[in-house]
Design a protein around this motif. Structure first.
Motif, PDB file in Angstrom:
ATOM      1  N   ASP A 129       0.816  -1.371   0.393  1.00  0.00           N
ATOM      2  CA  ASP A 129       0.080  -0.113  -0.052  1.00  0.00           C
ATOM      3  C   ASP A 129       1.094   1.673  -0.738  1.00  0.00           C
ATOM      4  N   PHE A 130       0.018   2.220  -0.246  1.00  0.00           N
ATOM      5  CA  PHE A 130       0.989   3.449  -0.489  1.00  0.00           C
ATOM      6  C   PHE A 130       1.616   4.056   1.030  1.00  0.00           C
ATOM      7  N   GLU A 131       1.022   4.018   2.553  1.00  0.00           N
ATOM      8  CA  GLU A 131       2.250   3.934   3.309  1.00  0.00           C
ATOM      9  C   GLU A 131       3.414   3.222   4.233  1.00  0.00           C
ATOM     10  N   ILE A 132       3.398   2.131   3.698  1.00  0.00           N
ATOM     11  CA  ILE A 132       4.644   1.481   3.552  1.00  0.00           C
ATOM     12  C   ILE A 132       5.549   1.868   2.536  1.00  0.00           C
ATOM     13  N   CYS A 133       5.147   2.367   0.726  1.00  0.00           N
ATOM     14  CA  CYS A 133       6.017   2.680   0.621  1.00  0.00           C
ATOM     15  C   CYS A 133       6.920   4.300   0.902  1.00  0.00           C
ATOM     16  N   LYS A 134       5.389   5.144   1.582  1.00  0.00           N
ATOM     17  CA  LYS A 134       6.227   6.267   2.160  1.00  0.00           C
ATOM     18  C   LYS A 134       6.915   6.060   3.222  1.00  0.00           C
ATOM     19  N   ALA A 135       6.317   5.312   4.171  1.00  0.00           N
ATOM     20  CA  ALA A 135       7.636   5.089   5.587  1.00  0.00           C
ATOM     21  C   ALA A 135       8.926   4.682   4.428  1.00  0.00           C
ATOM     22  N   CYS A 136       8.875   3.636   3.852  1.00  0.00           N
ATOM     23  CA  CYS A 136      10.537   3.375   3.437  1.00  0.00           C
ATOM     24  C   CYS A 136      11.196   4.286   2.946  1.00  0.00           C
ATOM     25  N   ILE A 137      10.343   5.010   2.159  1.00  0.00           N
ATOM     26  CA  ILE A 137      11.100   6.433   1.019  1.00  0.00           C
ATOM     27  C   ILE A 137      11.239   6.977   2.284  1.00  0.00           C
ATOM     28  N   ASP A 138      10.632   7.408   3.860  1.00  0.00           N
ATOM     29  CA  ASP A 138      10.885   8.231   4.009  1.00  0.00           C
ATOM     30  C   ASP A 138      12.153   7.708   4.965  1.00  0.00           C
ATOM     31  N   ASP A 139      12.527   6.223   5.209  1.00  0.00           N
ATOM     32  CA  ASP A 139      13.527   5.692   6.045  1.00  0.00           C
ATOM     33  C   ASP A 139      14.470   5.905   5.052  1.00  0.00           C
ATOM     34  N   GLY A 140      14.835   6.376   3.900  1.00  0.00           N
ATOM     35  CA  GLY A 140      15.774   6.569   2.885  1.00  0.00           C
ATOM     36  C   GLY A 140      15.662   5.436   1.946  1.00  0.00           C
ATOM     37  N   PHE A 141      15.129   4.542   2.020  1.00  0.00           N
ATOM     38  CA  PHE A 141      15.325   3.959   1.055  1.00  0.00           C
ATOM     39  C   PHE A 141      14.997   3.952  -0.643  1.00  0.00           C
ATOM     40  N   VAL A 145       2.035   6.684  -5.515  1.00  0.00           N
ATOM     41  CA  VAL A 145       3.234   6.285  -4.931  1.00  0.00           C
ATOM     42  C   VAL A 145       4.844   6.821  -5.737  1.00  0.00           C
ATOM     43  N   VAL A 146       4.109   7.185  -6.957  1.00  0.00           N
ATOM     44  CA  VAL A 146       5.375   7.590  -8.289  1.00  0.00           C
ATOM     45  C   VAL A 146       5.156   9.429  -7.514  1.00  0.00           C
ATOM     46  N   ARG A 169       9.402  10.751  -6.664  1.00  0.00           N
ATOM     47  CA  ARG A 169       9.928  11.648  -7.661  1.00  0.00           C
ATOM     48  C   ARG A 169      10.584  12.409  -7.176  1.00  0.00           C
ATOM     49  N   ASP A 170       9.221  13.593  -6.356  1.00  0.00           N
ATOM     50  CA  ASP A 170      10.634  14.958  -6.337  1.00  0.00           C
ATOM     51  C   ASP A 170      11.481  14.286  -4.999  1.00  0.00           C
ATOM     52  N   ARG A 171      11.104  12.880  -4.646  1.00  0.00           N
ATOM     53  CA  ARG A 171      12.517  12.546  -3.012  1.00  0.00           C
ATOM     54  C   ARG A 171      13.042  12.095  -3.930  1.00  0.00           C
ATOM     55  N   GLY A 172      13.835  11.611  -4.992  1.00  0.00           N
ATOM     56  CA  GLY A 172      15.224  10.535  -6.266  1.00  0.00           C
ATOM     57  C   GLY A 172      14.971   9.539  -5.880  1.00  0.00           C
ATOM     58  N   VAL A 173      13.417   8.837  -6.138  1.00  0.00           N
ATOM     59  CA  VAL A 173      13.370   7.629  -5.080  1.00  0.00           C
ATOM     60  C   VAL A 173      12.436   7.059  -6.521  1.00  0.00           C
TER      61      VAL A 173
END
Length: 309
Positions: free
Chosen positions: A86-98, A120-121, A125-129
């Motif tokens: 889901d969006f939440e786990i993707c967001k959490a990993c992006i915020d954690d530095g994945f 999710v994209v 996108r703005d975070r370089g992930v």
């Protein structure tokens, strides 16, 4: 070197006609074995974390272990979330530095999958992930992923074009006959290469991904059986088929089951030959070497990415 996203890696892989291995990690020894092979083979590498591994080891431990691997080896490494539900786990990993995430909306309708993936994209996108998505359903079991054979569906080439155009996703996992887990085929192994060729042609230059690509060499099945594993004959995807796919636009091939069996066979051997052993270093060190050897074999003989760093 650095924690990087997958975009430049996949561009080189597509142009070079090879695939990058995405290896699932759960602990320090697995990470050490994988990156030792990547350094030995001078190969690009993706370390990926499933929801189960994330829960087992915690994201911060895994990220710090990957950072240590980068510092020790000087490799560029992609840290990727595998099968984000889901969006939440993707967001959490992006915020954690994945540096890369997969959003798996394959259980939804096409429009729902597109809407979820695009969300999710837009965040990544703005975070370089970089973002991977999935279209079509693979059969089999892997952590939280459990799809029966009757519910599996191959990827529709025209839908793949629409999906990529509407989501702006960076790579796409497709279903052409692979499946999660070690045992895949009731008859002769078969992948739909005609479908792969069509999808690759319609999405020219776009990186495709294969999940469910375990192809355990028989020697590791034999080792597990010899030391009490009682594992039936491997019915994974033949390695020559994966090698062929790597030359047809498949830029990322996921590898997990192979590593589990190699590591487990080594540990079983140690305890069978020395039942009184209780020092973790004595059974985890050879297990780490077994991971290294398996990954090096995949990079050199299956993926074709040795020397491509």
């Amino acid at each position: 070197m650095a924690l990087v996203n997958s975009n430049e890696m996949f561009k080189k892989a597509y142009e070079g006609g090879y695939a990058v291995g995405a290896f699932n990690v759960n602990n320090m020894e697995i990470i050490q074995g994988i990156v030792a092979a990547a350094r030995q083979e001078n190969a690009p590498v993706i370390l990926q974390v499933s929801a189960g591994a994330r829960k087992y080891a915690s994201p911060i431990y895994l990220k710090k272990l990957v950072e240590a691997a980068i510092e020790e080896t000087g490799l560029d490494i992609v840290l990727h979330l595998d099968h984000g539900e889901d969006f939440e786990i993707c967001k959490a990993c992006i915020d954690d530095g994945f540096s890369s995430v997969m959003i798996d909306g394959s259980r939804f309708s096409l429009d729902e999958n597109i809407a979820l993936t695009k969300r999710v994209v837009d965040y990544a996108r703005d975070r370089g992930v970089s973002v991977e998505a999935e279209l079509g359903k693979l059969a089999g079991i892997e952590d939280a992923v459990n799809v029966s054979a009757k519910d599996a569906t191959y990827t529709d080439p025209d839908e793949a074009v629409e999906f990529v155009e509407r989501t702006g996703v960076d790579s796409l996992a497709i279903a052409i006959g692979t499946s999660h887990g070690a045992y895949k085929f009731s008859g002769d192994p078969s992948l739909d290469f005609a479908r792969l060729e069509t999808i690759s042609s319609k999405l020219k230059g776009f990186p495709l991904v294969l999940h469910g690509s375990s192809s355990v060499p028989q020697e590791f099945i034999d080792l597990n059986n010899k030391y009490g594993g009682k594992i039936p004959g491997a019915q994974g995807v033949p390695e020559h088929m994966l090698n062929r796919a790597s030359k047809m636009g498949v830029c990322k091939i996921n590898i997990d089951t192979d590593l589990r069996l190699a590591m487990t066979a080594s540990i079983r051997r140690t305890f069978t030959e020395n039942p009184g052993e209780f020092d973790p270093r004595k059974y985890l060190s050879p297990a780490r070497d077994a991971i290294r050897d398996m990954v090096a074999h995949k990079m050199k003989n299956v993926l074709g990415c040795s020397g491509k760093k």
